[in-house]
Enzyme design. Structure first.
Site, mmCIF file in Angstrom:
data_model
loop_
_atom_site.group_PDB
_atom_site.id
_atom_site.type_symbol
_atom_site.label_atom_id
_atom_site.label_comp_id
_atom_site.label_asym_id
_atom_site.label_seq_id
_atom_site.Cartn_x
_atom_site.Cartn_y
_atom_site.Cartn_z
ATOM 1 N N GLU A 1 -6.592 -7.536 -0.619
ATOM 2 C CA GLU A 1 -7.282 -7.599 0.683
ATOM 3 C C GLU A 1 -8.733 -7.367 0.803
ATOM 4 O OE1 GLU A 1 -5.075 -5.295 3.355
ATOM 5 O OE2 GLU A 1 -3.141 -5.802 2.555
ATOM 6 N N GLU B 1 0.892 -1.281 -0.034
ATOM 7 C CA GLU B 1 -0.014 -0.056 0.032
ATOM 8 C C GLU B 1 0.900 1.245 0.078
ATOM 9 O OE1 GLU B 1 -2.916 -0.397 3.187
ATOM 10 O OE2 GLU B 1 -4.002 -1.438 2.037
#
Ligand code: GAL
Length: 685
Positions: free
Chosen positions: A315, A151
């Site tokens: 995710e 991320e």
């Protein structure tokens, strides 16, 4: 197992942290995952110290053992480069690798993503660890792909370290060549900001008024994006030397101040998204009056589709949110994990990796729940996952099918970033983009985002019958040419107020407004104003409909004989003046609306421009349900998603196969709370 995103399979996986558990638990966990239909695990994104516990000391056994066990049990692995969390031995020895606050204080070890992208020391250590992990693990038969870092720009997308200062100066020198040209490009003559050398330039700092030169700020965000891209490129270049043929490189997102399109194009096989729709139910920010809640994730998924037509979810939320210090939200209700999985698939994801297998009993994320709770006992979330797997087995044929949109909302990074730093721009951009999303969703009209950059060509625009480009203050000749060609060939485009105000530097243009859009829109903006607080009742009258004109108003005039006034302001100081111009341009039409768009305005535009619900003849849905269609080999897969906890009724006008139940359905159908249907039908859109 086939390869991920091969267009033939929808695959599920999970995020696993072998370093959080005793080795004795690994095999049982892998077996239970397999039993639930999980075929892939992602590992190692925060595990640098397991591989290099002290500088220059490498311990490969830990992940060797895990990978061997995965291989033995038929589990495939996505290995991550562990650069999102530099180890303490590194940050202590070289504090320069750390990020800093705007005031220059170092952001210390103890959480995550505490590094900066530009520290030469950090880059060297990262290159080294990536060489080691890739060199050692890439050949392992269990490994099928790589995730770079974790991320980018999550939690923090501004960087103020000394390395950033130096790199910013290099970036500017490369862009402008001389300090004189930089001064010109930033208008530094204003308030005597003139530089005599690049060494005097800094990343944004605290100033007396709080305001920073806006042109510097715009270049600073471009610089952040460039820094992330270079950091990712450094890693993907190394990975490419080692990965097995057919293995992929990805990263997960998506966060601000990154041109994710460019990053993906240059460095990745495909992009992956981390989908946490339950943020909509955070107890602090919960707004019961807001009907869209978790449906907002569809907007992010629309953006991901634009970055990477083939994409996965790295995710996918399964449990309650909860850092011990923030973001608390309730546990997903029964059916919501299924709903969110199908939301991702409806938008095109053929890989869904659930976050995370087990909930960690310690650390900042100890209340961020995964599939299993702390005890690991069978629970209803695991049972739901098993049901999801069964459903996916029944809809494998959807894999590779392409999301169908005939409307697009045009965006570009220059305007997104300008709207962040320029309040005049931000206050119109955000509500109009929100309104477009809500209106198009409620009308069940699928849309794409098209980011105008150098890779976009006329063919890509030609597939859309209508474009909305709500408030592009910054325009370039090249982008306008593309849009003019699109309209000339028969397309329709709608602009809103303040279009064409600025150039790429973020300077206001001195030509007649809307600047570069003058020719295409046949519109002359004679004057403009923020909506005065005492003029809240001003509206626009268009063919008997009263449309709102909130926040900002341009006073328009038709320019040229192909331009016609379609609507005028009622009330306020522009009363009676044109508020909407339609210009015939070649075979198409361009519309300039003098204000911002709310949901009803967008819906009225759709009606007037004859954009109807694409499946009107096939089914009727309430506004609260999302409609998404993916198409492959002449077959449409029609997703109907109910985000509400209440059951709703939908009507099928002819019999359709429903893939999840295997039944043929017709007439009035009850869709349960959080329910999903996937219908199949020969394509006639
Ligand atoms: C994501 C992140 C995960 C985990 C999760 C829940 O942003 O990639 O590592 O932190 O959120 O907070």
């Amino acid at each position: 197992m086939e390869r991920l995103l091969d267009g033939k399979n929808i695959t599920i996986g999970t995020c696993y942290y072998p370093e959080h558990w005793g080795r004795k638990m690994w095999e049982e966990d892998l077996l239970r995952m397999k039993d639930a239909g999980i075929e892939v695990v992602r590992v190692a994104e925060f595990a640098w110290s397991k591989i290099e516990p002290r500088e220059g000391e490498y311990t490969y056994e830990f992940f060797d053992d895990f990978l061997d066990l995965a291989e033995k049990n038929g589990m495939r692995v996505i290995f991550s480069t562990p650069t999102a969390t530099p180890p303490a031995w590194l940050t202590e020895a070289y504090p320069e690798v750390l990020n800093a606050t705007r005031d220059g204080d170092l952001i210390r070890h103890g959480s995550r993503r505490h590094y900066n992208y530009n520290s030469p020391v950090y880059r060297e250590y990262c290159a080294n660890i990536v060489e080691h992990v890739a060199g050692h693990y890439a050949g392992h038969p269990a490994v099928i792909g790589w995730q770079i870092d974790n991320e980018f720009n999550c939690e923090n997308w501004a960087f103020y370290s000394e390395s950033d200062n130096k790199a910013f100066r290099r970036f500017l020198k490369e862009k402008y060549g001389t300090v004189e040209r930089l001064n010109e490009a930033w208008g530094t003559v204003f308030w005597n900001q003139t530089y005599t050398a690049f060494s005097e330039v800094h990343v944004p700092r605290r100033t007396n008024t709080g305001a920073v030169n806006p042109h510097l700020e715009l270049d600073y965000i471009r610089f952040i994006s460039d820094s992330v891209r270079k950091f990712a490129a450094m890693q993907s270049d190394i990975l490419r030397k080692y990965i097995k043929p057919g293995d992929f490189i990805t990263t997960n997102g998506m966060f601000g101040h990154i041109d994710n399109h460019g990053l993906t194009r240059d460095n990745l096989t495909f992009y992956t998204y981390d989908s946490y729709p339950n943020f909509a139910y955070c107890v602090d920010g919960f707004r019961p009056e807001e009907p869209f809640k978790d449906r907002w994730s569809s907007r992010a998924l629309t953006e991901v589709r634009s970055i990477s037509p083939k994409f996965g979810i790295m995710e996918q939320q399964t449990g309650a949110n909860g850092w011990n210090v923030s973001m608390e939200a309730p546990t997903p209700r029964i059916g919501q994990i299924t709903l969110w999985t199908m939301q991702s698939i409806a938008h095109g994801a053929d890989y869904i990796s659930y976050f995370r297998w087990r909930t960690c009993p310690f650390g900042t994320e100890m209340y961020w729940h995964g599939i299993l709770d702390y005890s690991g006992r069978e629970n209803r979330r695991l049972l739901e996952l098993k049901e999801i797997h069964k459903k996916l087995c029944r809809m494998q044929e959807v894999a590779g099918a392409v999301y169908q949109a005939r409307v697009a909302v045009v965006r570009d990074y220059d305007n997104i970033w300008d709207a962040e730093i320029d309040h005049w721009h931000g206050r119109i951009q955000r509500p109009s983009e929100d309104a477009l999303f809500v209106a198009l969703q409620q009308k069940h009209i699928m849309y794409d985002y098209v980011y105008l950059d150098d890779s976009v060509n006329e063919g890509q625009l030609a597939r859309y019958s209508l474009l909305f480009y709500p408030h592009p203050e910054i325009l370039t000749e090249k982008r306008m040419k593309l849009l003019e060609n699109y309209v000339a060939a028969g397309g329709k485009i709608v602009f809103g107020c303040r279009t064409g105000q600025k150039d790429l530097r973020g300077f206001c243009v001195m030509e007649k407004l809307p600047g570069l859009a003058f020719r295409l829109t046949g519109t002359d903006v004679l004057e403009y104003s923020l909506a005065a607080p005492d003029e809240a009742d001003v509206h626009v009258l268009w063919d008997g409909a009263e449309l709102s004109a909130p926040i900002f108003r341009d006073m328009l005039a038709a320019a040229g004989e192909d331009a016609a006034v379609l609507a005028r302001y009622v009330g306020g100081c522009y009363a009676g003046e044109p508020a909407l111009i339609c210009n015939s341009f070649g075979k198409g039409k361009a519309y300039y609306y003098g204000s911002t768009f709310d949901v009803d305005t967008v819906k009225f535009f759709l009606e007037k421009l004859s954009v109807t619900e694409p499946l009107e003849a096939v089914l009727n849905l309430p506004e609260g349900c999302e409609l998404a269609v993916r198409r492959k080999d002449g077959v449409d897969y029609i997703f109907v998603l109910n985000y509400s906890k209440e059951e709703v009724k939908i009507t099928l006008k002819s019999p359709l196969d429903e893939l999840l139940s295997g039944e043929v359905e017709e007439g009035e159908i009850v869709l349960s709370g959080y329910g999903v249907k996937v219908y199949k039908r020969g394509s006639q859109l």
